[in-house]
Design a protein around this motif. Structure first.
Motif, PDB file in Angstrom:
ATOM      1  N   LEU A  11      43.196  35.137  40.114  1.00  0.00           N
ATOM      2  CA  LEU A  11      42.557  34.311  39.096  1.00  0.00           C
ATOM      3  C   LEU A  11      41.110  34.102  39.491  1.00  0.00           C
ATOM      4  O   LEU A  11      40.775  34.122  40.670  1.00  0.00           O
ATOM      5  CB  LEU A  11      43.235  32.934  39.012  1.00  0.00           C
ATOM      6  N   LEU A  12      40.280  33.868  38.526  1.00  0.00           N
ATOM      7  CA  LEU A  12      38.873  33.600  38.798  1.00  0.00           C
ATOM      8  C   LEU A  12      38.556  32.140  38.514  1.00  0.00           C
ATOM      9  O   LEU A  12      39.042  31.573  37.536  1.00  0.00           O
ATOM     10  CB  LEU A  12      37.979  34.484  37.920  1.00  0.00           C
ATOM     11  N   PRO A  13      37.733  31.519  39.348  1.00  0.00           N
ATOM     12  CA  PRO A  13      37.354  30.128  39.074  1.00  0.00           C
ATOM     13  C   PRO A  13      36.397  30.038  37.886  1.00  0.00           C
ATOM     14  O   PRO A  13      35.754  31.016  37.511  1.00  0.00           O
ATOM     15  CB  PRO A  13      36.678  29.683  40.366  1.00  0.00           C
ATOM     16  N   TYR A  45      40.694  26.982  37.731  1.00  0.00           N
ATOM     17  CA  TYR A  45      40.710  28.414  37.414  1.00  0.00           C
ATOM     18  C   TYR A  45      40.549  28.664  35.919  1.00  0.00           C
ATOM     19  O   TYR A  45      41.005  27.899  35.085  1.00  0.00           O
ATOM     20  CB  TYR A  45      42.010  29.057  37.902  1.00  0.00           C
ATOM     21  N   ASN A  46      39.917  29.771  35.624  1.00  0.00           N
ATOM     22  CA  ASN A  46      39.714  30.219  34.256  1.00  0.00           C
ATOM     23  C   ASN A  46      40.691  31.361  34.021  1.00  0.00           C
ATOM     24  O   ASN A  46      40.593  32.400  34.663  1.00  0.00           O
ATOM     25  CB  ASN A  46      38.260  30.692  34.085  1.00  0.00           C
ATOM     26  N   VAL A  47      41.613  31.182  33.113  1.00  0.00           N
ATOM     27  CA  VAL A  47      42.633  32.209  32.911  1.00  0.00           C
ATOM     28  C   VAL A  47      42.241  33.231  31.841  1.00  0.00           C
ATOM     29  O   VAL A  47      43.097  33.883  31.257  1.00  0.00           O
ATOM     30  CB  VAL A  47      44.016  31.588  32.613  1.00  0.00           C
ATOM     31  N   ASN A  48      40.938  33.405  31.637  1.00  0.00           N
ATOM     32  CA  ASN A  48      40.516  34.446  30.693  1.00  0.00           C
ATOM     33  C   ASN A  48      40.595  35.827  31.331  1.00  0.00           C
ATOM     34  O   ASN A  48      40.477  36.835  30.661  1.00  0.00           O
ATOM     35  CB  ASN A  48      39.106  34.176  30.157  1.00  0.00           C
ATOM     36  N   TRP A  49      40.786  35.875  32.651  1.00  0.00           N
ATOM     37  CA  TRP A  49      40.902  37.127  33.404  1.00  0.00           C
ATOM     38  C   TRP A  49      41.938  36.892  34.486  1.00  0.00           C
ATOM     39  O   TRP A  49      41.689  36.193  35.454  1.00  0.00           O
ATOM     40  CB  TRP A  49      39.551  37.483  34.019  1.00  0.00           C
TER      41      TRP A  49
END
Length: 156
Positions: free
Chosen positions: A127-129, A146-150
Protein backbone atom coordinates in the motif's frame (compact mmCIF):
# COMPACT_ATOMS: atom_id res chain seq x y z
CA UNK A 1 1.98 -6.26 -15.70
CA UNK A 2 -1.57 -6.72 -14.57
CA UNK A 3 -3.86 -3.99 -13.32
CA UNK A 4 -7.50 -3.95 -12.28
CA UNK A 5 -10.07 -1.27 -11.66
CA UNK A 6 -13.80 -0.76 -11.49
CA UNK A 7 -16.00 1.92 -13.00
CA UNK A 8 -19.51 2.94 -13.86
CA UNK A 9 -20.60 5.18 -16.72
CA UNK A 10 -20.01 8.32 -14.60
CA UNK A 11 -16.30 7.35 -14.48
CA UNK A 12 -16.05 6.03 -18.02
CA UNK A 13 -14.04 9.03 -19.25
CA UNK A 14 -11.56 8.57 -16.39
CA UNK A 15 -11.31 4.87 -17.18
CA UNK A 16 -10.50 5.71 -20.79
CA UNK A 17 -7.75 8.11 -19.68
CA UNK A 18 -6.33 5.40 -17.39
CA UNK A 19 -6.40 2.90 -20.27
CA UNK A 20 -4.71 5.26 -22.75
CA UNK A 21 -2.02 6.25 -20.25
CA UNK A 22 -1.44 2.55 -19.59
CA UNK A 23 -1.17 1.81 -23.31
CA UNK A 24 1.37 4.63 -23.70
CA UNK A 25 3.58 3.81 -20.71
CA UNK A 26 2.99 0.06 -20.24
CA UNK A 27 1.88 -1.22 -23.65
CA UNK A 28 1.94 -4.92 -22.75
CA UNK A 29 -0.03 -4.56 -19.54
CA UNK A 30 -3.46 -6.06 -19.05
CA UNK A 31 -6.36 -4.23 -17.46
CA UNK A 32 -9.17 -6.12 -15.73
CA UNK A 33 -12.32 -4.02 -15.40
CA UNK A 34 -15.34 -4.60 -13.21
CA UNK A 35 -18.04 -2.74 -15.11
CA UNK A 36 -20.62 -1.46 -12.64
CA UNK A 37 -23.21 -0.89 -15.38
CA UNK A 38 -23.99 -2.11 -18.89
CA UNK A 39 -22.87 1.09 -20.62
CA UNK A 40 -19.38 0.72 -19.16
CA UNK A 41 -19.24 -2.95 -20.06
CA UNK A 42 -20.21 -2.27 -23.68
CA UNK A 43 -17.59 0.50 -23.88
CA UNK A 44 -14.67 -1.63 -22.70
CA UNK A 45 -15.52 -5.24 -23.57
CA UNK A 46 -13.85 -5.22 -26.99
CA UNK A 47 -10.72 -3.17 -26.21
CA UNK A 48 -7.30 -4.84 -26.59
CA UNK A 49 -5.76 -6.07 -23.34
CA UNK A 50 -8.92 -5.25 -21.36
CA UNK A 51 -10.81 -8.07 -19.71
CA UNK A 52 -14.18 -7.02 -18.34
CA UNK A 53 -17.11 -8.51 -16.49
CA UNK A 54 -20.27 -6.90 -15.22
CA UNK A 55 -21.12 -6.30 -11.60
CA UNK A 56 -24.22 -8.39 -12.20
CA UNK A 57 -22.04 -11.38 -13.14
CA UNK A 58 -19.86 -10.94 -10.05
CA UNK A 59 -22.92 -10.65 -7.80
CA UNK A 60 -24.35 -13.85 -9.31
CA UNK A 61 -21.10 -15.67 -8.52
CA UNK A 62 -20.92 -14.17 -5.03
CA UNK A 63 -24.47 -13.71 -3.73
CA UNK A 64 -23.22 -12.53 -0.32
CA UNK A 65 -22.37 -9.26 -2.05
CA UNK A 66 -26.07 -8.51 -2.38
CA UNK A 67 -26.48 -8.70 1.40
CA UNK A 68 -23.51 -6.36 1.90
CA UNK A 69 -24.96 -3.97 -0.67
CA UNK A 70 -28.10 -3.47 1.42
CA UNK A 71 -26.24 -1.93 4.34
CA UNK A 72 -23.83 0.31 2.43
CA UNK A 73 -23.95 3.52 0.48
CA UNK A 74 -23.07 3.32 -3.20
CA UNK A 75 -19.57 4.66 -2.42
CA UNK A 76 -19.04 2.21 0.45
CA UNK A 77 -20.14 -0.64 -1.81
CA UNK A 78 -17.63 0.43 -4.46
CA UNK A 79 -14.88 0.44 -1.81
CA UNK A 80 -15.88 -3.10 -0.85
CA UNK A 81 -15.92 -4.18 -4.47
CA UNK A 82 -12.31 -3.13 -5.01
CA UNK A 83 -11.01 -5.89 -2.75
CA UNK A 84 -13.64 -8.40 -3.86
CA UNK A 85 -12.75 -7.75 -7.51
CA UNK A 86 -9.04 -8.19 -6.83
CA UNK A 87 -9.68 -11.47 -4.99
CA UNK A 88 -12.00 -12.65 -7.79
CA UNK A 89 -9.24 -12.19 -10.37
CA UNK A 90 -6.79 -14.23 -8.31
CA UNK A 91 -9.41 -16.91 -7.66
CA UNK A 92 -10.19 -17.29 -11.36
CA UNK A 93 -6.85 -16.75 -13.13
CA UNK A 94 -4.34 -16.57 -10.27
CA UNK A 95 -2.26 -19.40 -11.67
CA UNK A 96 -1.67 -17.29 -14.80
CA UNK A 97 -0.47 -14.11 -13.06
CA UNK A 98 2.12 -13.37 -10.39
CA UNK A 99 1.08 -9.85 -9.45
CA UNK A 100 -1.93 -7.62 -9.69
CA UNK A 101 -2.30 -3.94 -8.89
CA UNK A 102 -5.68 -2.46 -8.06
CA UNK A 103 -5.95 1.12 -9.33
CA UNK A 104 -8.67 3.66 -8.69
CA UNK A 105 -10.18 4.65 -12.00
CA UNK A 106 -8.90 8.21 -11.71
CA UNK A 107 -5.26 7.03 -11.65
CA UNK A 108 -2.96 7.99 -14.55
CA UNK A 109 0.44 6.79 -15.71
CA UNK A 110 2.89 9.56 -16.50
CA UNK A 111 5.84 7.24 -17.05
CA UNK A 112 6.66 3.55 -17.31
CA UNK A 113 5.39 1.85 -14.11
CA UNK A 114 7.85 -1.07 -14.38
CA UNK A 115 10.17 0.22 -11.66
CA UNK A 116 7.50 0.70 -9.02
CA UNK A 117 5.68 -2.46 -10.12
CA UNK A 118 8.88 -4.51 -9.74
CA UNK A 119 9.82 -2.84 -6.46
CA UNK A 120 6.63 -3.97 -4.76
CA UNK A 121 6.21 -7.33 -6.53
CA UNK A 122 8.34 -9.06 -3.89
CA UNK A 123 5.81 -8.31 -1.12
CA UNK A 124 2.49 -10.13 -0.59
CA UNK A 125 0.60 -6.81 -0.33
CA UNK A 126 1.80 -3.24 -0.81
CA UNK A 127 0.00 0.00 0.00
CA UNK A 128 1.12 3.56 -0.51
CA UNK A 129 0.75 6.29 2.10
CA UNK A 130 -1.30 9.40 1.37
CA UNK A 131 1.66 11.77 1.75
CA UNK A 132 -0.53 14.57 3.04
CA UNK A 133 1.13 17.95 3.30
CA UNK A 134 1.97 18.83 6.91
CA UNK A 135 -0.96 21.25 7.09
CA UNK A 136 -3.32 18.44 6.00
CA UNK A 137 -2.05 15.67 8.31
CA UNK A 138 -5.28 15.95 10.30
CA UNK A 139 -6.99 14.24 7.36
CA UNK A 140 -5.30 10.98 8.36
CA UNK A 141 -7.78 10.74 11.24
CA UNK A 142 -10.66 10.31 8.78
CA UNK A 143 -8.91 9.09 5.61
CA UNK A 144 -6.33 6.82 7.22
CA UNK A 145 -2.59 6.71 6.69
CA UNK A 146 -2.72 4.60 3.53
CA UNK A 147 -4.21 5.52 0.19
CA UNK A 148 -5.87 2.51 -1.38
CA UNK A 149 -5.93 3.96 -4.89
CA UNK A 150 -2.90 1.74 -5.62
CA UNK A 151 -2.80 -1.70 -3.97
CA UNK A 152 -0.31 -4.31 -5.21
CA UNK A 153 -0.95 -7.97 -4.44
CA UNK A 154 1.40 -10.85 -5.22
CA UNK A 155 0.36 -14.42 -5.78
CA UNK A 156 2.72 -16.42 -3.55
Amino acid sequence: MNFCSLADSAYLTKLRVLYHSMRKHAPGAKLYVLALDDKTYRAVAEIDNVHAITLYALEREQPRLLEAKKSRTQQEYAWLLASVWTAHIFNTIGSQIENLVYLDTDTRFFSDPTEIYSKYAKYPVSLLPHHFAEKDKIRESTNGFYNVNWVAVSNF
